[in-house]
Design an enzyme around this catalytic site. Structure first.
Site, short mmCIF file in Angstrom:
data_model
loop_
_atom_site.label_atom_id
_atom_site.label_comp_id
_atom_site.label_asym_id
_atom_site.label_seq_id
_atom_site.Cartn_x
_atom_site.Cartn_y
_atom_site.Cartn_z
N ASP A 1 1.07 -1.16 0.09
CA ASP A 1 -0.44 -0.10 -0.19
C ASP A 1 0.76 1.33 -0.08
O ASP A 1 1.87 1.38 0.95
CB ASP A 1 -0.92 0.01 1.23
CG ASP A 1 -2.61 1.44 1.15
OD1 ASP A 1 -2.96 0.31 1.81
OD2 ASP A 1 -1.45 2.28 1.18
N ASP B 1 -4.40 2.41 -5.04
CA ASP B 1 -3.04 2.58 -4.23
C ASP B 1 -2.40 1.07 -3.64
O ASP B 1 -1.33 1.22 -3.26
CB ASP B 1 -2.25 3.81 -3.71
CG ASP B 1 -2.91 3.58 -2.22
OD1 ASP B 1 -3.67 2.52 -1.77
OD2 ASP B 1 -2.08 3.70 -1.03
N GLU B 2 -3.20 -0.04 -3.93
CA GLU B 2 -2.49 -1.19 -3.28
C GLU B 2 -2.66 -2.19 -4.32
O GLU B 2 -3.23 -2.18 -5.80
CB GLU B 2 -3.93 -1.54 -2.39
CG GLU B 2 -4.12 -0.86 -1.33
CD GLU B 2 -5.19 -0.93 -0.48
OE1 GLU B 2 -5.50 -1.87 -0.38
OE2 GLU B 2 -5.71 -0.50 0.07
N ARG C 1 -0.29 15.08 9.23
CA ARG C 1 -0.89 13.92 9.92
C ARG C 1 -0.35 13.94 11.34
O ARG C 1 -1.06 14.33 12.36
CB ARG C 1 -0.47 12.34 9.56
CG ARG C 1 -1.41 12.43 8.72
CD ARG C 1 -1.79 10.97 7.95
NE ARG C 1 -1.51 10.19 6.49
CZ ARG C 1 -1.96 9.24 5.49
NH1 ARG C 1 -2.02 8.63 6.31
NH2 ARG C 1 -1.93 9.68 4.38
N TYR D 1 -1.91 9.68 -3.12
CA TYR D 1 -2.10 11.26 -4.31
C TYR D 1 -1.42 12.53 -3.40
O TYR D 1 -0.79 12.97 -4.61
CB TYR D 1 -3.55 12.13 -3.97
CG TYR D 1 -4.29 11.10 -4.54
CD1 TYR D 1 -3.99 9.60 -5.49
CD2 TYR D 1 -5.66 11.45 -4.49
CE1 TYR D 1 -5.27 8.73 -5.59
CE2 TYR D 1 -6.84 10.61 -5.41
CZ TYR D 1 -6.58 9.56 -5.82
OH TYR D 1 -7.87 8.61 -5.87
N1 DCP Z 1 -8.91 8.15 -1.55
C1 DCP Z 1 -10.12 8.97 -2.45
N2 DCP Z 1 -10.85 8.84 -1.85
C2 DCP Z 1 -11.28 8.12 -0.41
C3 DCP Z 1 -9.70 8.02 0.42
C4 DCP Z 1 -9.00 7.69 -0.52
O1 DCP Z 1 -9.61 9.44 -3.84
N3 DCP Z 1 -12.09 8.77 0.25
C5 DCP Z 1 -7.98 8.41 -2.58
C6 DCP Z 1 -6.48 8.63 -2.20
C7 DCP Z 1 -5.68 8.43 -1.91
C8 DCP Z 1 -5.72 7.26 -2.38
O2 DCP Z 1 -7.17 7.13 -2.87
O3 DCP Z 1 -4.32 9.21 -1.14
C9 DCP Z 1 -5.48 6.49 -1.58
O4 DCP Z 1 -5.80 5.47 -0.47
P1 DCP Z 1 -6.17 4.77 0.89
O5 DCP Z 1 -6.76 4.84 1.62
O6 DCP Z 1 -4.50 4.19 0.69
O7 DCP Z 1 -4.84 6.45 1.82
P2 DCP Z 1 -3.47 6.96 1.42
O8 DCP Z 1 -2.46 6.35 0.46
O9 DCP Z 1 -3.33 8.65 0.97
O10 DCP Z 1 -3.04 7.10 2.65
P3 DCP Z 1 -2.04 6.03 4.06
O11 DCP Z 1 -0.94 6.69 3.49
O12 DCP Z 1 -3.25 5.69 4.74
O13 DCP Z 1 -2.15 4.65 3.07
MG MG Z 2 -2.45 3.92 0.67
MG MG Z 3 -4.80 2.41 0.12
#
Ligand code: DCP
Ligand code: MG
Ligand code: MG
Length: 582
Positions: free
Chosen positions: A20, A112-113, A57, A25
């Site tokens: 992940d 992203d996964e 964060r 973004y």
């Molecule tokens: N995303 C989105 N709308 C949401 C949740 C996420 O558009 N309701 C997008 C933005 C994130 C991406 O999907 O960057 C990946 O989601 P993640 O939950 O993996 O979150 P992040 O990668 O941003 O953070 P982390 O470091 O916690 O994985």
């Molecule tokens: Mg992520």
């Molecule tokens: Mg993710």
């Protein structure tokens, strides 16, 4: 407790890595503009903060909150608009492509996964290491000192070393940090990967599965438990995983279905037998542009034109040819409501560049597509009345693989003509269109009817050729400029000699004797069927040669004839026909 009767057998033979990306973004934006690395950064879509970097964060900002809340927690939060997904999607596919170097079993989950099944590499490596030298990389989840006797602990340790290697590679090649979870199943790999963040990895051994699940507490956190199921469970007073373990299985079965109840109980104990399913390419490629209200047709047309040009770049990168176009709009008075219309389009509108294999539109095809788009738009909106549009979207769907140049069996028959054919086993009409458009020489070279038949009718032979072609398309092999070089490249890949230099291969003679003499015999068991055209035969990929040779042997056996007797004319739809000298 009664529920454990529903449990599947827990076997640990697989090694799965879940990757992940950290604040995905936000990382993409920080790559685009490195000065953002040092500030609290949030990514905004409308009034929502969809993610934020780890500096934000630390200031207390949480992802998936409103912009107003985020700003109140961190007033100096820098906001970037993240509504254009183009770069996120592009980088997401680069990550998947990187992972596919390790294993063909890569399953995408969102942008992203990815799950990677590394069982096969682990089993290879374990043969060649001294077990005492295996050191776990990263964190280990769980307190347990009990260990399983099946060898899973060593396999998972090797998995952790591979995960570290993968994450280092993603960092080095794509400048992205990530987290990884390593486990014997997908569920545990995904959950354990989020225990230590960011830029860290965690391994779980099977004996700690229950501990991890209980740590997650809420049933709703089990991947696959949606809103409706969570509500149903709540009605049964089941909120936590512990509640679930203590409930009556009979009640669960009647509230859900017996299958769902069994699945849920298994998941709640960390048991997941689902396989990593390799993800294909996306089913649709699209772009949307949300805008302040547009009220004039010229402006609509201009926006669609921009979207179309950008979309063609995405289609070219993808490599497949779309056969459907979809227009989406959102009207001002229906803020959250999108409406769409779609129609079929001719694959011939897309021009495949001879040397680069890129896809583009010429003036004529662009005009044609623009008129199709505007027609669809007119079906959605009555332009004789005032209108206010707040979102325009364009997408392509229903793709067909392009078996052109290096990957098409047709290329073996055509000497100096660059093949621009597109063939599809799904779409007979499309195949006919395209075959009609083949250059004259290629139509002569092919028996068109039989070609169509053999491409369309599903048969083991055809699917073998198909998968060969698709593999070339998906793994993005190097481009070669001339047809003869392409054939050399294909043969090399088949014989796993792809690391040879180009000059070496250009001078190398492509028959089995030459390969034998330089110590690289492709396959000693294949012979050219007596009446096949030998020159053509030895330029075919090994698996096609193998197939032809086997087909010829089967025919011979069936007809009880001797090896030297002329090859019988094969059935109309077999590929043998193409190789029989007239
Ligand atoms: N995303 C989105 N709308 C949401 C949740 C996420 O558009 N309701 C997008 C933005 C994130 C991406 O999907 O960057 C990946 O989601 P993640 O939950 O993996 O979150 P992040 O990668 O941003 O953070 P982390 O470091 O916690 O994985
Ligand atoms: Mg992520
Ligand atoms: Mg993710």
């Amino acid at each position: 407790m009664s529920n454990d009767l529903a449990l599947d057998l827990d076997e640990h033979s697989h090694t799965i890595i879940h990757i992940d990306l950290d604040c995905f973004y936000a990382q993409v934006e920080m790559i685009r503009n490195p000065s953002l690395r040092n500030v609290p950064l949030g990514i905004q879509q409308k009034s929502l903060l969809v993610t934020c970097n780890y500096i934000a964060r630390e200031c207390g900002v949480k992802k998936c909150t409103t912009i107003a809340d985020a700003k109140s927690v961190c007033p100096n939060l820098v906001l970037i608009n993240g509504e254009d997904l183009y770069d996120y999607r592009k980088i997401s596919y680069q990550v998947t492509a990187y992972l596919q170097r390790y294993s063909p079993l890569v399953e995408r989950l969102g942008l992203d996964e990815n799950f990677v099944d590394v069982t096969s590499i682990v089993n290879d490596r374990i043969q060649n290491v001294i077990i005492d030298d295996i050191k776990i990389e990263g964190h280990v989840f769980g307190e347990t000192n009990e260990f399983c006797q099946c060898g899973c602990q060593d396999r998972l340790k090797i998995g952790s070393m591979i995960a570290q290697q993968i994450r280092d590679g993603i960092r080095k090649e794509l400048n992205l940090t990530s987290c990884a979870g390593i486990a014997h199943n997908k569920l545990l790999a995904k959950l354990v990967g989020s225990v230590h963040k960011p830029n860290q990895q965690t391994t779980i051994f099977p004996n700690s599965a229950l501990e991890l699940m209980l740590d997650f507490k809420k049933v709703a956190r089990i991947p696959g438990v949606g809103h409706t199921m969570a509500e149903t469970l709540e009605r049964l007073n089941i909120k936590t995983i512990e509640d679930l373990h203590n409930c009556k299985f009979e009640e669960l079965k009647s509230a859900l279905t017996p299958e769902k109840a069994k699945w849920l109980v298994n998941m709640s104990y960390g048991r997941d037998t689902s396989a990593v399913k390799p993800s294909g390419k996306p089913q649709s490629i699209g772009l949307e542009d949300s805008c302040k209200t547009i009220t004039a047709e010229a402006e609509i047309k201009e926006k669609f034109h921009q979207l179309l040009n950008r979309l063609i770049i995405l289609v070219s990168e993808d490599g497949r040819i779309p056969t459907t176009i979809k227009v989406t709009i959102r009207k001002f008075d229906k803020i959250s409501h999108r409406e769409s219309r779609q129609c079929n389009i001719s694959p011939n509108l897309f021009i495949i560049e001879k040397h680069s294999s890129n896809i583009h539109l010429n003036e004529q095809s662009e005009n044609k597509l623009m008129s199709i788009i505007m027609n669809l738009f007119n079906k959605l909106v009555n332009v004789s009345q005032p209108y206010h549009i707040t979102l325009l979207g364009l997408s392509f769907t229903k793709f067909q693989e392009r078996f052109s140049g290096r990957s098409s069996i047709a290329s073996y028959f055509i000497k100096d003509v660059a093949v621009q054919s597109i063939t599809s086993i799904e779409n007979m009409r499309a195949t006919q269109d395209i075959t009609e458009n083949l250059p004259t020489t290629s139509q002569h070279a092919l028996n068109t009817d039989a070609f169509l038949e053999s491409e369309i009718e599903p048969s083991p032979k055809k699917s073998k050729i198909t998968s060969f072609a698709v593999q070339h398309a998906q793994f993005n092999e190097p481009e070669y400029s001339s047809p003869s070089k392409l054939r050399v490249a294909d043969l090399q890949l088949n014989s796993k000699e792809s690391d040879k230099s180009e000059s070496e291969t250009e001078t190398g003679k492509l028959d089995s004797k030459a390969n034998e003499s330089n110590g690289h015999n492709i396959n000693q068991h294949i012979q050219c069927p007596p009446d096949a055209d030998e020159e053509v035969f030895w330029e075919l990929p090994t698996d096609v040669q193998q197939e032809l040779w086997s087909e010829w042997k089967r025919n011979r056996q069936r007809d009880n004839e001797s090896t030297n007797k002329p090859l019988k004319k094969a059935k109309t739809n077999t590929i043998l026909n193409y190789f029989v000298k007239s």
